[in-house]
Design a protein around this motif. Structure first.
Motif, short mmCIF file in Angstrom:
data_model
loop_
_atom_site.label_atom_id
_atom_site.label_comp_id
_atom_site.label_asym_id
_atom_site.label_seq_id
_atom_site.Cartn_x
_atom_site.Cartn_y
_atom_site.Cartn_z
N ARG A 2 61.88 35.00 47.60
CA ARG A 2 61.57 35.37 48.98
C ARG A 2 61.79 36.87 49.19
O ARG A 2 61.00 37.55 49.84
CB ARG A 2 62.48 34.55 49.90
CG ARG A 2 62.26 34.76 51.38
CD ARG A 2 62.96 33.65 52.13
NE ARG A 2 63.19 33.97 53.52
CZ ARG A 2 62.28 33.85 54.47
NH1 ARG A 2 61.09 33.40 54.16
NH2 ARG A 2 62.56 34.15 55.72
N LEU A 3 62.85 37.39 48.61
CA LEU A 3 63.13 38.82 48.75
C LEU A 3 62.09 39.67 48.02
O LEU A 3 61.74 40.76 48.48
CB LEU A 3 64.52 39.14 48.18
CG LEU A 3 65.70 39.05 49.14
CD1 LEU A 3 66.96 39.42 48.41
CD2 LEU A 3 65.52 39.95 50.36
N ASP A 4 61.61 39.16 46.89
CA ASP A 4 60.57 39.90 46.17
C ASP A 4 59.32 39.99 47.00
O ASP A 4 58.62 41.00 47.02
CB ASP A 4 60.25 39.20 44.84
CG ASP A 4 61.25 39.60 43.76
OD1 ASP A 4 61.94 40.62 43.93
OD2 ASP A 4 61.34 38.87 42.76
N LEU A 5 59.04 38.90 47.69
CA LEU A 5 57.84 38.82 48.51
C LEU A 5 57.98 39.70 49.75
O LEU A 5 57.08 40.42 50.12
CB LEU A 5 57.62 37.36 48.92
CG LEU A 5 56.20 36.86 49.01
CD1 LEU A 5 55.52 36.98 47.66
CD2 LEU A 5 56.20 35.41 49.46
N MET A 6 59.12 39.60 50.40
CA MET A 6 59.37 40.34 51.64
C MET A 6 60.79 40.91 51.60
O MET A 6 61.71 40.30 52.11
CB MET A 6 59.23 39.40 52.85
CG MET A 6 57.88 38.75 52.98
SD MET A 6 57.86 37.58 54.36
CE MET A 6 58.86 36.24 53.70
N PRO A 7 60.94 42.08 50.98
CA PRO A 7 62.29 42.65 50.83
C PRO A 7 62.96 42.94 52.17
O PRO A 7 64.15 43.25 52.19
CB PRO A 7 62.05 43.94 50.02
CG PRO A 7 60.60 44.22 50.11
CD PRO A 7 59.91 42.92 50.36
N TYR A 8 62.20 42.84 53.24
CA TYR A 8 62.76 43.16 54.56
C TYR A 8 63.24 41.93 55.32
O TYR A 8 63.67 42.03 56.46
CB TYR A 8 61.73 43.91 55.41
CG TYR A 8 60.37 43.22 55.42
CD1 TYR A 8 60.12 42.15 56.26
CD2 TYR A 8 59.36 43.65 54.57
CE1 TYR A 8 58.90 41.51 56.24
CE2 TYR A 8 58.13 43.02 54.54
CZ TYR A 8 57.91 41.96 55.38
OH TYR A 8 56.70 41.33 55.35
N VAL A 9 63.13 40.74 54.70
CA VAL A 9 63.53 39.54 55.44
C VAL A 9 65.03 39.58 55.74
O VAL A 9 65.83 40.10 54.96
CB VAL A 9 63.23 38.20 54.73
CG1 VAL A 9 61.77 37.90 54.76
CG2 VAL A 9 63.81 38.17 53.34
N GLU A 10 65.39 39.00 56.87
CA GLU A 10 66.80 38.96 57.26
C GLU A 10 67.34 37.55 57.21
O GLU A 10 68.55 37.34 57.26
CB GLU A 10 66.95 39.51 58.69
CG GLU A 10 66.63 40.99 58.74
CD GLU A 10 66.53 41.51 60.16
OE1 GLU A 10 66.86 40.76 61.09
OE2 GLU A 10 66.13 42.67 60.31
N LEU A 11 66.45 36.60 57.18
CA LEU A 11 66.88 35.20 57.26
C LEU A 11 66.44 34.42 56.04
O LEU A 11 65.40 34.71 55.45
CB LEU A 11 66.27 34.53 58.51
CG LEU A 11 66.65 35.11 59.86
CD1 LEU A 11 65.85 34.43 60.95
CD2 LEU A 11 68.13 34.98 60.12
N CYS A 12 67.25 33.44 55.66
CA CYS A 12 66.84 32.54 54.60
C CYS A 12 65.78 31.59 55.17
O CYS A 12 65.56 31.55 56.38
CB CYS A 12 68.04 31.75 54.07
SG CYS A 12 68.72 30.57 55.24
N VAL A 13 65.15 30.85 54.28
CA VAL A 13 64.06 29.98 54.71
C VAL A 13 64.52 29.00 55.80
O VAL A 13 63.83 28.82 56.80
CB VAL A 13 63.49 29.20 53.50
CG1 VAL A 13 62.39 28.25 53.94
CG2 VAL A 13 62.95 30.15 52.46
N GLU A 14 65.68 28.41 55.59
CA GLU A 14 66.18 27.41 56.53
C GLU A 14 66.36 28.01 57.93
O GLU A 14 65.92 27.44 58.92
CB GLU A 14 67.50 26.81 56.05
CG GLU A 14 67.36 25.82 54.91
CD GLU A 14 67.19 26.52 53.57
OE1 GLU A 14 67.38 27.75 53.50
OE2 GLU A 14 66.85 25.82 52.59
#
Ligand SMILES: [Zn+2]
Length: 130
Positions: free
Chosen positions: A97-109
Motif C-alpha cells: 500500500r505504501l509503495d502504491l501511495m507513499p502518502y497514505v496515512e491510514l491502513c486499509v482497515e
C-alpha cells in the motif's frame, strides 16, 4: 521502517510533488487524450461534458494528493519513526500500500472504516459544481 525504504518513499514523494506542481491547474482537454473522438457527432457532447467533470474531480483529487504528499514529507522529516504507521491505529501500513501511495496515512482497515459511513458526505459535494 528501514532507512533505505524510508529514503525510497521520500524520493517518490518528492517526485510526486514535483509532478503535481508541474501540471499546475491547466484545464483538461478531452479531445487531446482521445484521438478517436475527433469525428464530431451528437454523441460527443455528453462525452465532452463527462470528461470535463472528470477533469474537475481530477484537479480536486490532485490538490488533495498534493496536500497529503506534503504532509507525508513533513512526517518523514519530523518524525521518521512514525512514517508508515497508520495515524489512526498505529499499526504498520502494508508495504504494498505504501509503495502504491507513499502518502497514505491510514491502513486499509481504518481507511475503509472512514470511507464507509462518510461516503455520502464530502464526496457528494463533487457533484455541486456546474
Ligand atoms: Zn489503522
Amino acid at each position: 521502517m528501514n532507512p533505505s525504504a524510508l529514503q525510497r518513499h521520500r524520493e517518490r514523494l518528492l517526485t510526486l510533488r514535483a509532478e503535481i506542481l508541474s501540471e499546475g491547474d491547466v484545464p483538461f482537454e478531452p479531445t487531446r487524450s482521445d484521438p478517436t473522438a475527433v469525428g464530431s457527432n451528437e454523441d460527443d457532447q455528453p462525452l465532452a461534458e463527462m470528461s470535463q467533470s472528470i477533469a474537475s474531480s481530477r484537479n480536486r483529487a490532485r490538490a488533495d494528493v498534493l496536500a497529503r504528499v506534503v504532509a507525508a514529507l513533513a512526517r518523514i522529516d519530523d518524525d521518521p519513526e512514525t512514517f508508515g504507521l497508520c495515524t489512526e491505529c498505529e499499526e504498520p501500513i502494508s508495504p504494498k500500500r505504501l509503495d502504491l501511495m507513499p502518502y497514505v496515512e491510514l491502513c486499509v482497515e481504518c481507511q475503509q472504516a472512514q470511507d464507509g459511513p462518510r461516503d455520502k458526505g464530502p464526496r457528494r459535494h463533487l457533484r455541486d459544481f456546474r
